[in-house]
Design a protein around this motif. Structure first.
Motif, PDB file in Angstrom:
ATOM      1  N   LEU A  77       7.620  66.385 -20.304  1.00  0.00           N
ATOM      2  CA  LEU A  77       6.900  66.068 -19.390  1.00  0.00           C
ATOM      3  C   LEU A  77       6.037  64.312 -20.474  1.00  0.00           C
ATOM      4  O   LEU A  77       6.174  64.599 -21.564  1.00  0.00           O
ATOM      5  CB  LEU A  77       5.730  66.866 -18.658  1.00  0.00           C
ATOM      6  CG  LEU A  77       5.614  68.230 -18.292  1.00  0.00           C
ATOM      7  CD1 LEU A  77       5.100  68.915 -17.980  1.00  0.00           C
ATOM      8  CD2 LEU A  77       5.877  67.103 -16.704  1.00  0.00           C
ATOM      9  N   ARG A  92      -0.994  62.976 -12.111  1.00  0.00           N
ATOM     10  CA  ARG A  92      -1.063  62.653 -11.068  1.00  0.00           C
ATOM     11  C   ARG A  92       0.401  63.590 -11.371  1.00  0.00           C
ATOM     12  O   ARG A  92       0.818  63.562 -11.573  1.00  0.00           O
ATOM     13  CB  ARG A  92       0.036  61.768 -10.397  1.00  0.00           C
ATOM     14  CG  ARG A  92      -1.814  60.546 -10.182  1.00  0.00           C
ATOM     15  CD  ARG A  92      -0.220  59.635  -9.482  1.00  0.00           C
ATOM     16  NE  ARG A  92      -1.336  57.726  -9.043  1.00  0.00           N
ATOM     17  CZ  ARG A  92      -1.491  57.083  -8.857  1.00  0.00           C
ATOM     18  NH1 ARG A  92       0.107  56.016  -8.549  1.00  0.00           N
ATOM     19  NH2 ARG A  92      -1.967  55.950  -8.439  1.00  0.00           N
ATOM     20  N   SER A  93       0.919  64.280 -10.394  1.00  0.00           N
ATOM     21  CA  SER A  93       2.225  65.089  -9.731  1.00  0.00           C
ATOM     22  C   SER A  93       3.229  64.580 -10.603  1.00  0.00           C
ATOM     23  O   SER A  93       3.519  62.943 -10.463  1.00  0.00           O
ATOM     24  CB  SER A  93       2.441  65.690  -8.655  1.00  0.00           C
ATOM     25  OG  SER A  93       1.808  66.752  -8.393  1.00  0.00           O
ATOM     26  N   THR A  94       4.075  64.747 -11.370  1.00  0.00           N
ATOM     27  CA  THR A  94       5.395  64.308 -12.100  1.00  0.00           C
ATOM     28  C   THR A  94       6.102  65.671 -12.506  1.00  0.00           C
ATOM     29  O   THR A  94       6.203  66.788 -12.777  1.00  0.00           O
ATOM     30  CB  THR A  94       5.132  63.666 -13.014  1.00  0.00           C
ATOM     31  OG1 THR A  94       6.665  63.003 -13.990  1.00  0.00           O
ATOM     32  CG2 THR A  94       4.015  64.764 -14.145  1.00  0.00           C
ATOM     33  N   GLY A  95       7.728  65.430 -11.949  1.00  0.00           N
ATOM     34  CA  GLY A  95       8.753  66.513 -12.605  1.00  0.00           C
ATOM     35  C   GLY A  95       8.274  67.564 -11.586  1.00  0.00           C
ATOM     36  O   GLY A  95       8.741  67.746 -10.774  1.00  0.00           O
ATOM     37  N   GLU A 118       3.483  70.284 -10.180  1.00  0.00           N
ATOM     38  CA  GLU A 118       2.485  69.566  -9.176  1.00  0.00           C
ATOM     39  C   GLU A 118       0.930  69.871  -9.231  1.00  0.00           C
ATOM     40  O   GLU A 118       0.120  70.411  -9.566  1.00  0.00           O
ATOM     41  CB  GLU A 118       2.351  70.820  -7.832  1.00  0.00           C
ATOM     42  CG  GLU A 118       1.856  70.127  -6.538  1.00  0.00           C
ATOM     43  CD  GLU A 118       1.774  70.861  -5.177  1.00  0.00           C
ATOM     44  OE1 GLU A 118       2.152  70.190  -4.172  1.00  0.00           O
ATOM     45  OE2 GLU A 118       2.460  72.005  -5.083  1.00  0.00           O
TER      46      GLU A 118
END
Length: 330
Positions: A53, A121-124, A127
């Motif tokens: 991440l 923010r949500s990534t990969g 959530e």
């Protein structure tokens, strides 16, 4: 004598001590003495590390375990972050509902709660839910979890399947980890728009439904024209001995309808208990019949015909002196 270990080997051992789960933020690695350029060079394609991440590194180049993904998500969220949603429910002890995605063949979605002051923010595979209602953590095996009511409500908000919602919420209630009222309150407090489905499912759970198969049976029963039954009602013999819980109970005529869910989630031991319970009901004079979940879904009219005939038979004989308890009044 063996050769002395190289500086690289000594450094790797030190990193394993400092980061025993094999996941670290780039900032912590720099603080541990690894130059920032070296950190990111090692995360390049073919390098010994992997970037999971933004700012979070797996200290190997293999597939991360589920625990490592969870740890990475928490590090990405920063201080006060809580694990929520399906994975938190699993760590609270729930076993029914949405299945975990396999690792490493498919990464699960890891849901986290962070204070609304965090600009994330949500990534990969993560959530992110920003909230002004951060609950106190429940720490399990070193992982900070949202309380079960919040985790379950957050999981439900992300589901589309009524079946998965039913299994998850009924499992939480059946295990005594939370109440229907607490779930209803938490769902109402959430800021996201909800469809009507969670509320409908929760009403069924409040009526005593404890599985998807029973919810399907309840919906079929509504077409029967027969009196409203009780769901998962404890039934006692005249001497007070518990005969068992009836999946569907018609108190006026002492009739039990069992939803034979062994194909859904019962173990062999549970199946044996179901057979023994049927014998106890029958010996006490209860009119007892059973249906398979697939039969309920595929042959509804045929099942309804059998139910109506069984009810007529039960009403035609003297009611045995068994005593049942409406679970909604407990």
């Amino acid at each position: 004598m063996g050769s002395a270990r190289t500086p690289t080997a000594r450094r790797s051992q030190r990193l394993r001590v400092v980061f025993p789960d094999g996941v670290a933020t780039a900032r912590r690695l720099v603080a541990a003495g690894i130059p920032e350029r070296t950190v990111y060079n090692r995360c390049r394609d073919g390098g010994p590390w992997r970037r999971l991440l933004p700012g979070v590194v797996l200290l190997s180049n293999g597939e991360p375990s589920l625990d490592q993904l969870v740890r990475a998500a928490l590090l990405f969220g920063g201080p006060l972050t809580l694990l929520t949603g399906v994975e938190a429910c699993r760590r609270h002890g729930l076993r029914r509902g949405p299945a975990r995605s396999p690792v490493p063949r498919g990464r699960p979605t890891i849901s986290i709660l962070v204070p609304d002051s965090r600009q994330l923010r949500s990534t990969g595979f993560v959530e992110v839910s920003r909230t002004g209602r951060m609950p106190p953590p429940h720490v399990r095996d070193g992982v900070p979890l949202a309380p079960i009511v919040r985790a379950c409500a957050d999981a439900v908000r992300g589901l589309e399947s009524a079946a998965e919602m039913t299994e998850l919420m009924s499992d939480a209630v059946q295990r005594g980890l939370c109440t229907v009222a607490a779930l209803a309150g938490e769902l109402a407090e959430g800021s996201r728009r909800l469809t009507a489905t969670p509320a409908e499912v929760l009403r069924d759970v409040a009526d005593g439904v404890r599985s998807t198969a029973e919810r399907d049976a309840k919906r079929l029963w509504a077409r029967s024209g027969l009196p409203e039954p009780w769901w998962n009602a404890p039934v006692h013999a005249p001497d007070g001995r518990l005969l068992g819980k009836a999946d569907c109970w018609l108190d006026d005529v002492a009739m039990a309808w069992e939803i034979e869910s062994s194909e859904w989630h019962l173990s062999p031991a549970d199946h044996d208990y179901t057979v023994d319970r049927a014998a106890r009901f029958t010996s006490a004079g209860v009119v007892y019949l059973a249906s398979k979940p697939k039969k309920i879904l595929r042959s509804g009219p045929e099942v309804l015909e059998v139910l109506r005939a069984a009810y007529a038979h039960a009403a035609s004989r003297p009611r045995p002196a068994v005593h049942a308890v409406d679970p909604r009044l407990r």
